[in-house]
Design an enzyme around this catalytic site. Structure first.
Site, PDB file in Angstrom:
ATOM      1  N   ASP A   1       2.648   1.406  -3.869  1.00 36.91           N
ATOM      2  CA  ASP A   1       1.942   1.591  -5.142  1.00 36.91           C
ATOM      3  C   ASP A   1       1.880   3.061  -5.551  1.00 36.91           C
ATOM      4  O   ASP A   1       2.173   3.419  -6.697  1.00 36.91           O
ATOM      5  CB  ASP A   1       0.549   0.955  -5.121  1.00 36.91           C
ATOM      6  CG  ASP A   1      -0.358   1.467  -4.007  1.00 36.91           C
ATOM      7  OD1 ASP A   1       0.047   2.375  -3.257  1.00 36.91           O
ATOM      8  OD2 ASP A   1      -1.486   0.936  -3.876  1.00 36.91           O
TER       9      ASP A   1
ATOM     10  N   ASP B   1      -6.965   2.250  -5.627  1.00 40.73           N
ATOM     11  CA  ASP B   1      -6.287   2.146  -4.338  1.00 40.73           C
ATOM     12  C   ASP B   1      -7.260   2.301  -3.179  1.00 40.73           C
ATOM     13  O   ASP B   1      -7.211   1.539  -2.207  1.00 40.73           O
ATOM     14  CB  ASP B   1      -5.186   3.212  -4.258  1.00 40.73           C
ATOM     15  CG  ASP B   1      -4.394   3.119  -2.961  1.00 40.73           C
ATOM     16  OD1 ASP B   1      -3.816   2.055  -2.692  1.00 40.73           O
ATOM     17  OD2 ASP B   1      -4.364   4.109  -2.215  1.00 40.73           O
TER      18      ASP B   1
ATOM     19  N   ASP C   1      -8.252  -0.549  -0.505  1.00 45.66           N
ATOM     20  CA  ASP C   1      -7.988  -0.289   0.917  1.00 45.66           C
ATOM     21  C   ASP C   1      -9.213  -0.579   1.778  1.00 45.66           C
ATOM     22  O   ASP C   1      -9.099  -1.122   2.882  1.00 45.66           O
ATOM     23  CB  ASP C   1      -7.561   1.167   1.125  1.00 45.66           C
ATOM     24  CG  ASP C   1      -6.112   1.407   0.752  1.00 45.66           C
ATOM     25  OD1 ASP C   1      -5.385   0.434   0.479  1.00 45.66           O
ATOM     26  OD2 ASP C   1      -5.702   2.587   0.729  1.00 45.66           O
TER      27      ASP C   1
ATOM     28  N   ASP D   1       0.831  -1.205   0.000  1.00 38.60           N
ATOM     29  CA  ASP D   1       0.000   0.000   0.000  1.00 38.60           C
ATOM     30  C   ASP D   1       0.866   1.257   0.000  1.00 38.60           C
ATOM     31  O   ASP D   1       0.495   2.278  -0.584  1.00 38.60           O
ATOM     32  CB  ASP D   1      -0.924  -0.014   1.222  1.00 38.60           C
ATOM     33  CG  ASP D   1      -1.944   1.115   1.189  1.00 38.60           C
ATOM     34  OD1 ASP D   1      -2.505   1.368   0.106  1.00 38.60           O
ATOM     35  OD2 ASP D   1      -2.176   1.737   2.228  1.00 38.60           O
TER      36      ASP D   1
END
Length: 200
Positions: free
Chosen positions: A68, A86, A90, A65
């Site tokens: 990226d 993203d 998440d 995380d």
């Protein structure tokens, strides 16, 4: 909150890994998808009682995380699609990990739901600020980076110091904290956005 503000200061640590990722052909979206799959494995591991494996998978989720976005910026391809992907990943990662913890017996389902709603609402209000024209806002006492680090710490303590305090182990108490601080963070973000809307 606390850890998210240090992201710009860890570039020197992250950059060598970003360089390696570029060299071997890893893409930012590839890292995002990888973070999704390791979060599923983390949830399954916590559910099955494999706290050590769960913690390891959470570590990988945190690393992927963090990388990226850094990789996307380094490649000059950071954009709305990657940002959107993203955030979706998440939220699913939060759901898998937290559900795995309470479904695995660390806490009752009411505590689990309390934690999950606190986490999701605080994250939702961070992005909803942008939707109403205030701009994305991630202030408050508990951010995602904080949550991941706390899960890792609580998982390690659960393994090293097994036992319960008033019926809950460390991971169980962590969910209580996520519920309380998550909803408090949501309130903090709501109040900030509300004040900003009034100024418009």
């Amino acid at each position: 909150m606390t850890l998210d503000q240090f992201r710009p200061h860890v570039q020197g640590i992250v950059q060598p890994v970003v360089n390696l990722a570029r060299k071997i052909g890893v893409t930012p979206n590839g890292l995002t998808i990888a973070s999704f799959f390791v979060s599923i494995l983390a949830g399954i591991a916590f559910y099955a009682g494999g706290v050590v494996l769960g913690v390891v998978m959470v570590v990988f989720n945190a690393v992927f995380d963090a990388l990226d976005g850094a990789l996307a910026r380094d490649m000059g391809i950071a954009g709305l699609r990657g940002d959107f992907l993203d955030h979706v990943i998440d939220r699913y990662a939060d759901i898998f990990i937290i559900t795995g913890i309470f479904a695995g017996g660390a806490a009752s389902w009411p505590i689990g739901v309390f934690a999950l709603t606190g986490v999701l609402m605080s994250s939702y209000l961070g992005t909803q600020a942008q939707a109403v024209g205030v701009g994305r806002f991630y202030g408050g006492i508990l951010g995602r980076a904080d949550r991941l680090v706390l899960i890792i710490i609580a998982g390690v303590l659960t393994v090293l110091l097994p036992g319960e305090i008033y019926g809950l182990n460390y991971l169980g108490w962590l969910l209580v904290i996520f519920g309380v601080l998550g909803h408090y963070t949501a309130f903090q973000r709501f109040a900030h956005v509300w004040r900003q809307i009034e100024k418009k």
